[in-house]
Design an enzyme around this catalytic site. Structure first.
Site, PDB file in Angstrom:
ATOM      1  N   ASP A  42      25.583 -13.133 -36.309  1.00 43.97           N
ATOM      2  CA  ASP A  42      26.785 -12.377 -35.692  1.00 43.97           C
ATOM      3  C   ASP A  42      27.685 -11.691 -36.639  1.00 43.97           C
ATOM      4  OD1 ASP A  42      28.517 -11.838 -33.209  1.00 43.97           O
ATOM      5  OD2 ASP A  42      29.861 -13.240 -34.683  1.00 43.97           O
ATOM      6  N   GLU A 114      20.567 -12.624 -32.672  1.00 40.00           N
ATOM      7  CA  GLU A 114      21.267 -12.838 -33.723  1.00 40.00           C
ATOM      8  C   GLU A 114      21.001 -13.863 -34.843  1.00 40.00           C
ATOM      9  OE1 GLU A 114      25.581 -11.721 -32.077  1.00 40.00           O
ATOM     10  OE2 GLU A 114      25.069 -13.978 -31.737  1.00 40.00           O
TER      11      GLU A 114
END
Length: 206
Positions: A42, A114
């Site tokens: 992320d 992610e």
């Protein structure tokens, strides 16, 4: 499905296959799952997308850059990329998640993507992760309008009217439905100069 297929789609071949396996593993499957990799990915994703936007749009201010980035890294955008990669075919899910259709769930697919970015970073460094993210996002940036992406319909309408020097819309609540804690409002929107009258419903007043 053969993980080599996914690696070819990503444009990265893992030196450490266990990182790829972990990135594809949901917590329902085993204790060695992808949540820590997701956390890492992320941050890398936000950094790379911010850099892409900074380089591409040199006349856009900080506020609009932040709006663009937020829309490009949100769950729906990641989910759409995951679908293009056919990522659901590679997920490692527990029996319960499999039965409940977890391989179709946007949150699981977005989180797994992610995690893959985090795994690529650990496998080959920042530049490798950056290159994969850029290859996935540049085609998206080629098709979006930076002036409108992420703006709600009310804002877009007001900006259009201001640009044409037309008075802002008039909004009227014409009906309220539902219990006090869960109301839905029926709204009338008027632009008299353009002879426009439209109706819409939503959970809040304009």
């Amino acid at each position: 499905m053969d993980p080599l297929v996914l690696q070819n789609r990503l444009g990265h071949n893992f030196k450490d296959a266990t990182l790829l396996q972990q990135a594809l593993t949901h917590r329902s499957h085993s204790s060695l799952h992808n949540e820590r990799l997701e956390f890492l990915g992320d941050s890398i994703l936000n950094c790379v997308v911010a850099s892409l936007l900074f380089d591409r749009y040199n006349k856009i201010d900080e506020g609009d850059l932040s709006r663009l980035r937020a829309n490009l890294v949100k769950q729906q955008s990641l989910y759409e990329i995951a679908q293009r990669l056919d990522l659901s075919q590679f997920l490692r899910l527990g029996e319960g998640e499999l039965k409940s259709g977890g391989f179709r769930r946007p949150s699981i697919l977005a989180d797994t993507l992610e995690a893959l970015f985090g795994a690529i970073f650990l496998d080959a460094g920042f530049n490798a992760a950056r290159d994969v993210i850029r290859s996935l996002y540049i085609p998206i940036l080629d098709t979006v309008d930076p002036k409108t992406l992420g703006k709600d319909a009310k804002t877009l309408l007001q900006e259009y009217l201001q640009g044409k020097k037309i008075p802002l819309p008039q909004y009227n609540v014409v009906a309220t439905h539902g219990a006090a804690h869960n109301q839905e409002f029926e709204i009338e929107c008027l632009v008299p100069k353009l002879e426009i009258q439209v109706f819409g419903t939503g959970p809040s007043r304009p």
